[in-house]
Design an enzyme around this catalytic site. Structure first.
Site, mmCIF file in Angstrom:
data_model
loop_
_atom_site.group_PDB
_atom_site.id
_atom_site.type_symbol
_atom_site.label_atom_id
_atom_site.label_comp_id
_atom_site.label_asym_id
_atom_site.label_seq_id
_atom_site.Cartn_x
_atom_site.Cartn_y
_atom_site.Cartn_z
ATOM 1 N N ASP A 1 6.108 -3.370 10.538
ATOM 2 C CA ASP A 1 4.684 -3.043 10.731
ATOM 3 C C ASP A 1 4.292 -2.958 12.212
ATOM 4 O O ASP A 1 3.413 -2.182 12.590
ATOM 5 C CB ASP A 1 3.753 -4.012 9.964
ATOM 6 C CG ASP A 1 4.050 -5.476 10.216
ATOM 7 O OD1 ASP A 1 5.020 -5.784 10.927
ATOM 8 O OD2 ASP A 1 3.308 -6.328 9.672
ATOM 9 N N SER B 1 7.913 -5.254 6.395
ATOM 10 C CA SER B 1 7.539 -6.176 7.483
ATOM 11 C C SER B 1 8.196 -7.555 7.364
ATOM 12 O O SER B 1 7.521 -8.588 7.220
ATOM 13 C CB SER B 1 6.030 -6.283 7.543
ATOM 14 O OG SER B 1 5.523 -4.993 7.684
ATOM 15 N N ARG C 1 0.839 -1.191 0.000
ATOM 16 C CA ARG C 1 0.000 0.000 0.000
ATOM 17 C C ARG C 1 0.866 1.230 0.000
ATOM 18 O O ARG C 1 1.940 1.246 0.608
ATOM 19 C CB ARG C 1 -0.885 0.024 1.245
ATOM 20 C CG ARG C 1 -1.951 -1.058 1.175
ATOM 21 C CD ARG C 1 -2.913 -1.000 2.324
ATOM 22 N NE ARG C 1 -2.322 -0.367 3.468
ATOM 23 C CZ ARG C 1 -2.852 0.673 4.085
ATOM 24 N NH1 ARG C 1 -3.987 1.184 3.664
ATOM 25 N NH2 ARG C 1 -2.259 1.187 5.128
HETATM 26 C C1 BGC Z 1 7.833 -10.850 9.859
HETATM 27 C C2 BGC Z 1 7.714 -9.642 10.754
HETATM 28 C C3 BGC Z 1 6.357 -9.003 10.592
HETATM 29 C C4 BGC Z 1 5.256 -10.037 10.765
HETATM 30 C C5 BGC Z 1 3.868 -9.446 10.585
HETATM 31 C C6 BGC Z 1 6.657 -11.786 10.048
HETATM 32 O O1 BGC Z 1 6.723 -12.828 9.129
HETATM 33 O O2 BGC Z 1 9.025 -11.536 10.129
HETATM 34 O O3 BGC Z 1 8.733 -8.701 10.472
HETATM 35 O O4 BGC Z 1 6.217 -7.977 11.524
HETATM 36 O O5 BGC Z 1 5.436 -11.082 9.852
HETATM 37 O O6 BGC Z 1 3.695 -8.878 9.345
#
Ligand code: BGC
Length: 497
Positions: free
Chosen positions: A230, A177, A108
């Site tokens: 995130d 993320s 996004r």
């Molecule tokens: C990632 C994280 C992320 C989470 C939620 C995980 O697979 O390693 O960095 O915050 O997913 O999106």
């Protein structure tokens, strides 16, 4: 009666006896199969059990690992990443900021006009773009070129309602993320990929540099002011609206948590202590594992066959990417070993990830007397038609087992964080309010999951402490949060103060 008639009567009687015997055998066989299927279900249920005592052990193990991860780099399965975010939004943030949120099958982009204490969050616009699956396992340049192209299009459509001061570069908060070793507030290298992404040439590279190069290739003049996970965006977005937010949890395709730590409780931090005395930590709790986790053979098989075997074990028991596939795996076993869906195993049951968590959620929430939704999902997704109500009920039970285990484990994880923060008890009668900002599709859309999580957490905390916590859905906190952090780390900030 003539001889012929007598003979016919004898034959008829013999046939009837044979048919009756067949029916009995069939019934015995099918009741044997049913018993076998129920045996598989029962065994799975037992292995998934997460009673309060076990959850306390999981929470304690989480707290121990948090300490270990903070003590030294590589000291634990929990990365406990230092985010360089030592102050959270105050409300003073001002100006036009962009955010880019990359972490799942869609990304996004968003722009928001921040108006300080009075204006708050003004006008905002966003667009969502899906990532072609081949880009999730391709090269870094391909992925970032695609993103930069879409971002440039979005910036090109900026209307008159948004104002970037003359002569200034546009600034962006980049929510990325995946696990990143943060090297400053605006740089960090990819540790590994999760959630079905696997772009080898990006591992070890600075994602901000990769994005910046791609933006330059596309002629887009934009500076990444903050690189955040995130969970960090959600924490920042949550804090903007409520000062008592100290924990953020994502339950979506993947899962993770972040929280506010006292800076002097981070032995591995050798830099200057921040003025605030605090530091936000990205736990990367998806990679947590402990001998107390109720792991089944289905989880083990899922892990072995995944893109990242041995990694993200907690995530694989909890998050949206995997719950559907655990259900599928148990159904497959029941079909194969107990002919649960008839003599042949329905071919679609063999297809990994064909059953998605939103489907599991829809079946789990089916309130129709004949479990119509379950019937439709089995037919449409798995190609199994004419299922009996009895069978459908078993499927619902299976969804319940898998979702309940995930939700209860997530609650135990939160208790682990609260223990680390000293917020799991009431000290000196002082009732400290703790707000947990939550986001992610699983939390938002799988009601039974989120309800179970909340009930379990309250049960773990006990009535009095439970009264001090609030679980808040920080709707798209992470997008706004990243923009807010870009604002508080703007290159123009010092000229303004
Ligand atoms: C990632 C994280 C992320 C989470 C939620 C995980 O697979 O390693 O960095 O915050 O997913 O999106």
């Amino acid at each position: 009666m003539g001889k012929v008639a007598v003979g016919a009567a004898v034959v008829c009687a013999a046939t009837a006896v044979a048919v009756a015997a067949l029916v009995v055998r069939h019934r015995m066989r099918s009741s044997g199969r049913w018993a076998r299927a129920m045996g598989i279900l029962r065994e799975f249920d037992e292995k998934c059990a997460a009673p309060i005592g076990k959850l306390r052990q999981v929470a304690d193990a989480m707290t121990v690992e948090m300490h270990a991860g903070l003590a030294s780099e590589g000291g634990s399965k929990l990365k406990m990443i230092i985010t360089f975010v030592d102050t959270l939004p105050t409300g003073d943030e001002k100006g036009l900021f962009y955010a880019l949120d990359l972490g799942g099958t869609n990304f996004r982009v968003l722009r928001v006009q921040l108006g300080g204490k009075e204006g708050r969050v003004g006008k905002q616009e966003f667009t969502e773009v899906s990532i072609p699956p081949r880009l999730m396992t391709g090269t870094s340049d391909e992925l970032f070129d695609y993103i930069a192209t879409e971002l440039a299009k979005f910036v090109g459509a900026e209307g008159e309602d948004f104002h970037v001061s003359v002569g200034r570069q546009r600034e962006l908060g980049f929510t990325f993320s995946f696990p990143v070793k943060q090297t400053s507030i605006s740089s960090g290298t990819v540790i590994k990929w999760t959630k079905g992404f696997s772009i080898d040439d990006a591992v070890g590279e600075d994602v901000v540099a990769e994005l910046t190069k791609a933006m330059e290739r596309k002629g887009l003049d934009m500076r990444v002011a903050a690189l955040v996970n995130d969970t960090i965006g959600t924490l920042a977005g949550g804090r903007y609206y409520d000062n008592d937010v100290t924990i953020a949890v994502i339950l979506g395709t993947g899962t993770n948590a972040a929280y506010v730590e006292r800076a002097h409780a981070i032995p591995k931090w050798h830099g200057l202590l921040p003025k605030s005395g605090e530091m936000v930590i990205n736990m990367e709790w998806g990679n947590f594992r402990s001998s107390h986790l109720p792991i089944t053979e289905y989880d083990q098989a899922l892990d072995v066959e995944s893109l990242n075997p041995g990694e993200q074990i907690f995530e694989k028991m909890i998050s949206g990417m995997y719950l559907g596939d655990i259900v599928r795996r148990v159904l497959h076993r029941m079909a194969e070993e107990a002919a649960f869906f008839g003599d042949t195993v329905p071919p679609n049951l063999k297809v990994p990830f064909i059953l998605r968590t939103p489907d599991v959620s829809a079946m789990h929430h089916d309130t129709s007397p004949d479990l119509r939704v379950v019937g439709c999902k089995l037919k449409d997704i798995l190609g199994i038609s004419n299922t009996s109500l009895k069978i459908r009920k078993v499927v619902v039970k299976l969804c319940d087992i898998v979702a309940t285990r995930g939700a209860r484990l997530a609650a135990a994880g939160i208790l682990g964080i609260m223990k680390k923060q000293g917020r799991d008890t009431i000290r000196d009668g002082e009732k400290q309010r703790t707000v947990i900002a939550m986001d992610g599709g699983l939390f938002e859309h799988y009601t039974k999951f989120s309800q179970c999580l909340e009930i379990t957490l309250k049960e773990l905390l006990g009535e009095e402490v439970a009264g001090t916590i609030v679980i808040k859905h920080a709707n798209d906190g992470s997008g706004i949060g990243a923009a807010l952090l870009a604002a508080s780390h703007s290159q123009y900030l010092e000229y303004e103060s």
